[in-house]
Design a protein around this motif. Structure first.
Motif, PDB file in Angstrom:
ATOM      1  N   ALA A 149       0.831  -1.208   0.000  1.00  0.00           N
ATOM      2  CA  ALA A 149       0.000   0.000   0.000  1.00  0.00           C
ATOM      3  C   ALA A 149       0.864   1.256   0.000  1.00  0.00           C
ATOM      4  CB  ALA A 149      -0.923  -0.005   1.216  1.00  0.00           C
ATOM      5  N   GLN A 150       0.490   2.222  -0.864  1.00  0.00           N
ATOM      6  CA  GLN A 150       1.184   3.497  -0.989  1.00  0.00           C
ATOM      7  C   GLN A 150       0.241   4.637  -0.624  1.00  0.00           C
ATOM      8  OE1 GLN A 150       4.494   3.571  -1.818  1.00  0.00           O
ATOM      9  NE2 GLN A 150       4.400   1.332  -1.817  1.00  0.00           N
ATOM     10  N   VAL A 151       0.850   5.843  -0.481  1.00  0.00           N
ATOM     11  CA  VAL A 151       0.059   7.015  -0.105  1.00  0.00           C
ATOM     12  C   VAL A 151      -1.065   7.251  -1.105  1.00  0.00           C
ATOM     13  CG1 VAL A 151       0.147   9.518   0.206  1.00  0.00           C
ATOM     14  CG2 VAL A 151       1.996   8.087   1.116  1.00  0.00           C
ATOM     15  N   GLU A 152      -0.772   7.052  -2.393  1.00  0.00           N
ATOM     16  CA  GLU A 152      -1.786   7.305  -3.423  1.00  0.00           C
ATOM     17  C   GLU A 152      -2.942   6.311  -3.387  1.00  0.00           C
ATOM     18  OE1 GLU A 152       1.853   5.365  -5.439  1.00  0.00           O
ATOM     19  OE2 GLU A 152       1.431   6.917  -3.927  1.00  0.00           O
ATOM     20  N   ASP A 153      -2.835   5.237  -2.583  1.00  0.00           N
ATOM     21  CA  ASP A 153      -3.937   4.275  -2.460  1.00  0.00           C
ATOM     22  C   ASP A 153      -4.981   4.709  -1.438  1.00  0.00           C
ATOM     23  OD1 ASP A 153      -2.731   2.573  -4.321  1.00  0.00           O
ATOM     24  OD2 ASP A 153      -1.543   1.573  -2.769  1.00  0.00           O
ATOM     25  N   SER A 154      -4.713   5.818  -0.737  1.00  0.00           N
ATOM     26  CA  SER A 154      -5.667   6.298   0.277  1.00  0.00           C
ATOM     27  C   SER A 154      -6.983   6.697  -0.369  1.00  0.00           C
ATOM     28  CB  SER A 154      -5.071   7.490   1.028  1.00  0.00           C
ATOM     29  OG  SER A 154      -3.887   7.131   1.704  1.00  0.00           O
ATOM     30  N   GLY A 155      -8.048   6.608   0.404  1.00  0.00           N
ATOM     31  CA  GLY A 155      -9.362   7.008  -0.080  1.00  0.00           C
ATOM     32  C   GLY A 155     -10.469   6.282   0.651  1.00  0.00           C
ATOM     33  N   ASN A 156     -11.696   6.580   0.253  1.00  0.00           N
ATOM     34  CA  ASN A 156     -12.883   5.916   0.809  1.00  0.00           C
ATOM     35  C   ASN A 156     -13.300   4.786  -0.127  1.00  0.00           C
ATOM     36  OD1 ASN A 156     -13.074   7.686   3.036  1.00  0.00           O
ATOM     37  ND2 ASN A 156     -14.197   9.181   1.805  1.00  0.00           N
ATOM     38  N   TYR A 157     -13.296   3.557   0.389  1.00  0.00           N
ATOM     39  CA  TYR A 157     -13.662   2.376  -0.385  1.00  0.00           C
ATOM     40  C   TYR A 157     -15.065   1.933   0.026  1.00  0.00           C
ATOM     41  CZ  TYR A 157      -8.789   1.954  -1.884  1.00  0.00           C
ATOM     42  OH  TYR A 157      -7.559   2.190  -2.434  1.00  0.00           O
ATOM     43  N   THR A 158     -15.911   1.740  -0.959  1.00  0.00           N
ATOM     44  CA  THR A 158     -17.298   1.352  -0.699  1.00  0.00           C
ATOM     45  C   THR A 158     -17.575  -0.017  -1.310  1.00  0.00           C
ATOM     46  OG1 THR A 158     -18.051   3.653  -0.673  1.00  0.00           O
ATOM     47  CG2 THR A 158     -19.727   1.956  -1.062  1.00  0.00           C
ATOM     48  N   CYS A 159     -18.148  -0.893  -0.493  1.00  0.00           N
ATOM     49  CA  CYS A 159     -18.573  -2.210  -0.964  1.00  0.00           C
ATOM     50  C   CYS A 159     -20.102  -2.214  -1.072  1.00  0.00           C
ATOM     51  CB  CYS A 159     -18.117  -3.295   0.012  1.00  0.00           C
ATOM     52  SG  CYS A 159     -18.670  -4.962  -0.442  1.00  0.00           S
ATOM     53  N   ARG A 160     -20.578  -2.646  -2.233  1.00  0.00           N
ATOM     54  CA  ARG A 160     -22.023  -2.705  -2.475  1.00  0.00           C
ATOM     55  C   ARG A 160     -22.430  -4.159  -2.686  1.00  0.00           C
ATOM     56  NH1 ARG A 160     -25.455  -2.484  -7.033  1.00  0.00           N
ATOM     57  NH2 ARG A 160     -27.408  -1.337  -6.672  1.00  0.00           N
ATOM     58  N   VAL A 161     -23.430  -4.588  -1.985  1.00  0.00           N
ATOM     59  CA  VAL A 161     -23.911  -5.960  -2.090  1.00  0.00           C
ATOM     60  C   VAL A 161     -25.330  -5.957  -2.666  1.00  0.00           C
ATOM     61  CG1 VAL A 161     -24.764  -5.973   0.298  1.00  0.00           C
ATOM     62  CG2 VAL A 161     -24.264  -8.151  -0.872  1.00  0.00           C
TER      63      VAL A 161
END
Length: 222
Positions: free
Chosen positions: A47-59
């Motif tokens: 994991a790198q700094v640019e991988d940061s963010g809000n990850y959303t899982c939709r089911v």
């Protein structure tokens, strides 16, 4: 930062099949990502700094009922220099700027040193502001030396250094104005080796012609 992050969705349902999809609010899912457990688990290796963010899982269940959950991923890193200091040779009395630029999470703070001693602003002389130092009128005795820029955050400190040398005399050209205005330059005249040998050549030619006429007259007399 080198690590592996598991982003795990806790969305379950009593009936199958369940379809899981992922998205990131500030860009696409990194190509290096992989999935486990029918895409319920997202894995980010290295994991790198640019991988940061809000990850959303939709089911989604059978195209009807849906639900989603979001997790925020913040990857932090020690300072690193994107633009380190560079050695400089400048003229006396000139204005000098020293600049460094570091990245990192959290954002680094800067400090400056000259010859190992802390450097702070001096009115009408030196201005220190964040990642920039400005010397208003460079003098060899006061400003020449080794300068260091340090960048610090929660994960460590990085230092970039460079030598500043101030020339005692401003460079001057040896080409005079008169030589520039006098163009093209005059060609130097030299004695020609051919012209020096020319009289002898002419003399020998005269002798040969005289011999020719003498022999001709002799043949006529006969």
């Amino acid at each position: 930062m080198s690590s592996c992050h598991h982003v795990n969705s806790h969305l379950f349902g009593p009936r199958l099949p369940l379809l899981y999809t992922w998205r990131r609010d500030n860009g696409p899912i990194p190509q290096k990502a992989s999935f486990l457990d029918d895409r319920r688990v997202l894995i980010l290796p290295d994991a790198q700094v640019e991988d940061s963010g809000n990850y959303t899982c939709r089911v989604e269940r059978a195209g009807r009922a849906t639900d989603s959950g979001t997790i925020s991923l913040l990857v932090q890193a020690a300072p690193f220099f994107m633009f380190p200091l560079r050695d400089q040779h400048v003229d006396i009395n000139s204005t000098v700027s020293l600049r460094c630029q570091a990245g990192g999470v959290p954002t680094p703070t800067y400090a400056w040193f000259k010859n190992g001693q802390p450097l702070t602003s001096i009115p009408d002389d030196v201005e220190v502001s964040g990642n920039v130092v400005v010397i208003k009128k460079a003098e060899p005795a006061r400003h020449s030396g080794m300068y260091e820029c340090s960048a610090t955050n929660l994960h460590g400190t990085r230092i970039s250094s460079a030598q500043l040398r101030i020339l005692a005399f401003a460079p001057s050209s040896r080409i005079s104005l008169s030589s520039i205005l006098k163009w093209p330059p005059e060609k130097e005249t030299r004695p020609s080796s051919v012209s020096q040998k020319h009289p002898q050549h002419q003399q020998s030619r005269g002798l040969s012609m005289a011999g020719f006429w003498t022999s001709s007259e002799g043949s006529r007399a006969e």
